[in-house]
Design an enzyme around this catalytic site. Structure first.
Site, mmCIF file in Angstrom:
data_model
loop_
_atom_site.group_PDB
_atom_site.id
_atom_site.type_symbol
_atom_site.label_atom_id
_atom_site.label_comp_id
_atom_site.label_asym_id
_atom_site.label_seq_id
_atom_site.Cartn_x
_atom_site.Cartn_y
_atom_site.Cartn_z
ATOM 1 N N ASP A 56 0.810 -1.224 0.000
ATOM 2 C CA ASP A 56 0.000 0.000 0.000
ATOM 3 C C ASP A 56 0.846 1.279 0.000
ATOM 4 O OD1 ASP A 56 -2.120 -1.845 0.449
ATOM 5 O OD2 ASP A 56 -1.897 -1.643 2.616
ATOM 6 N N GLU A 266 -11.481 -0.186 -3.207
ATOM 7 C CA GLU A 266 -10.637 0.377 -2.141
ATOM 8 C C GLU A 266 -9.437 1.075 -2.789
ATOM 9 O OE1 GLU A 266 -9.329 -3.004 0.196
ATOM 10 O OE2 GLU A 266 -8.131 -3.806 -1.438
HETATM 11 O O1 FUB Z 1 -3.157 -3.617 3.488
HETATM 12 C C1 FUB Z 1 -4.454 -3.882 3.932
HETATM 13 C C2 FUB Z 1 -5.449 -3.575 2.876
HETATM 14 O O2 FUB Z 1 -5.189 -4.341 1.718
HETATM 15 C C3 FUB Z 1 -5.426 -2.161 2.381
HETATM 16 O O3 FUB Z 1 -5.976 -1.241 3.261
HETATM 17 C C4 FUB Z 1 -6.144 -2.335 1.100
HETATM 18 O O4 FUB Z 1 -6.085 -1.253 0.233
HETATM 19 C C5 FUB Z 1 -5.476 -3.570 0.554
HETATM 20 O O5 FUB Z 1 -4.274 -3.285 -0.085
#
Ligand code: FUB
Length: 366
Positions: A56, A266
């Site tokens: 991320d 997301e």
């Molecule tokens: O790293 C945890 C979660 O996985 C992140 O918040 C999302 O965007 C995905 O990458």
């Protein structure tokens, strides 16, 4: 004698030439093998660091250096499920580089879950903004009731350490904050994530702990989407009511829940290019990175298409930053571990085409 000497030196020359040419053949063969290996490498780019797992990556330029704010993946032993409980991260490490191909420095622990008074578990994807001499680290973590909230921590250095505020940002929920500061100095937070990010559990400002685990059910309705909100002048709170990031298709209609290849999941990011606002995000269960362009930081944004094909691994999360006149995408995959929850950050160049859209990137060589 002379003749013998001539003969011998002739033989020596022939042997030397033969040895040189066999050496050249060996070097040639080695080079071919090397080229072949380079050609056949599965991945477009290599992990930026191998000592710890990172994911991320939110990249920014501060004081002329590239700072990367990633999640710090660990093997916690928490079993995998659809809520993402196996992403059980406990702290953040900040990375920096002087240039894109430069040495990567790991600045060590910048913030730990144990030092956030209100936090329960799972420090997920963070981002950082700078204003008036202070760096603000925005982070999602589950509170003690297992509800994702967004917190903020401050530091005088881009490399930390950061000190968390005593409470989460009022009115915040869900995950993946990304803060964009516009040319007029106003900062906006984009955030949210469905499934494990809990966005589908929020209705009319209330959290439903027994709500659905996914976004299925209302297939023909407009998809759940990211949120956008202007930050207050002190960067510690929201300045207004949170709004939806509306993503429209070519006909001007909002993307629908059933449109898994295109709808928001997301990992929101915002960058500005040639006066246009580029909202980019992950489609989650279909593993694409998609872009949508608007004329204002609030949108609406017109869907443009996929700009990165799936990486190795389930999650896909990115940031886009300009470094010395060239644009780069920071992203992650699972090259080092081949495990969903143990990821490694990478970087590669990103190109805006003449028509303003982003050229498609394939992170895996075919
Ligand atoms: O790293 C945890 C979660 O996985 C992140 O918040 C999302 O965007 C995905 O990458």
């Amino acid at each position: 004698m002379m003749n013998n000497f001539k003969k011998l030196s002739g033989i020596a020359i022939i042997m030397a030439v033969a040895a040189t040419s066999s050496c050249q053949q060996n070097t040639g063969a080695k080079n071919e093998l090397k080229n072949d290996m380079v050609k056949k490498s599965k991945f477009l780019s290599e992990p930026l660091i191998k000592e710890i797992y990172t994911a991320d990556p939110s990249a920014h330029i501060f004081n002329g250096k590239i700072y990367i704010y990633p999640s710090h993946d660990i093997e916690s032993g928490t079993p995998e499920n659809d809520n993402g409980d196996h992403f059980d991260m406990k702290d953040y490490h900040i990375l920096s580089m002087d240039s894109i191909n430069g040495k990567v420095t790991d600045h060590g622990v910048a913030l730990s879950v144990k030092d956030i008074p209100w936090a329960g578990r799972q420090l997920w994807a963070p981002d950082v903004a700078f204003k008036d001499g202070t760096y603000y680290l925005y982070f999602p973590v589950k509170d003690k009731n297992d509800i994702f909230r967004i917190g903020v921590a401050t530091s005088k250095s881009p490399a930390g350490p950061f000190k968390a505020e005593p409470k989460p940002i009022e009115g915040s929920f869900s995950i993946d904050p990304a803060v964009f500061t516009d040319t007029d100095g106003s900062s906006y937070m984009y955030y949210g994530g469905i499934w494990g990010g809990q966005l589908q559990r929020w209705n009319n400002g209330k959290y439903d702990a027994n709500g659905s685990k996914t976004d299925s059910g209302k297939e023909n309705e407009p998809a759940l989407t990211a949120k956008v909100v202007k930050l207050s002048k002190n960067m510690l709170g929201f300045d207004e009511a949170v709004k939806d990031v509306v993503i429209l298709d070519a006909a001007g209609k909002p993307l629908l829940t059933k449109d898994h290849d295109r709808r928001f999941f997301e990992g929101a990011w915002m960058h500005k290019f040639n006066g246009k606002y580029y909202f980019t995000y992950s489609t989650g269960d279909t593993h694409f990175l998609a872009s949508a362009i608007g004329d204002s930081p609030y949108g609406p944004f017109k869907y443009q298409g996929t700009f990165m094909n799936p990486v190795q691994g389930w999650t896909t999360h990115h940031s886009i930053v300009e470094v010395k006149g060239k644009w780069y995408i920071f992203y992650h995959d699972t090259q080092l571990s081949n495990k969903t929850h143990l990821r490694n950050v990478k970087v590669t160049e990103l190109r805006h085409k003449d028509d303003g859209t982003i050229a498609l990137i394939d992170p895996i060589n075919k």
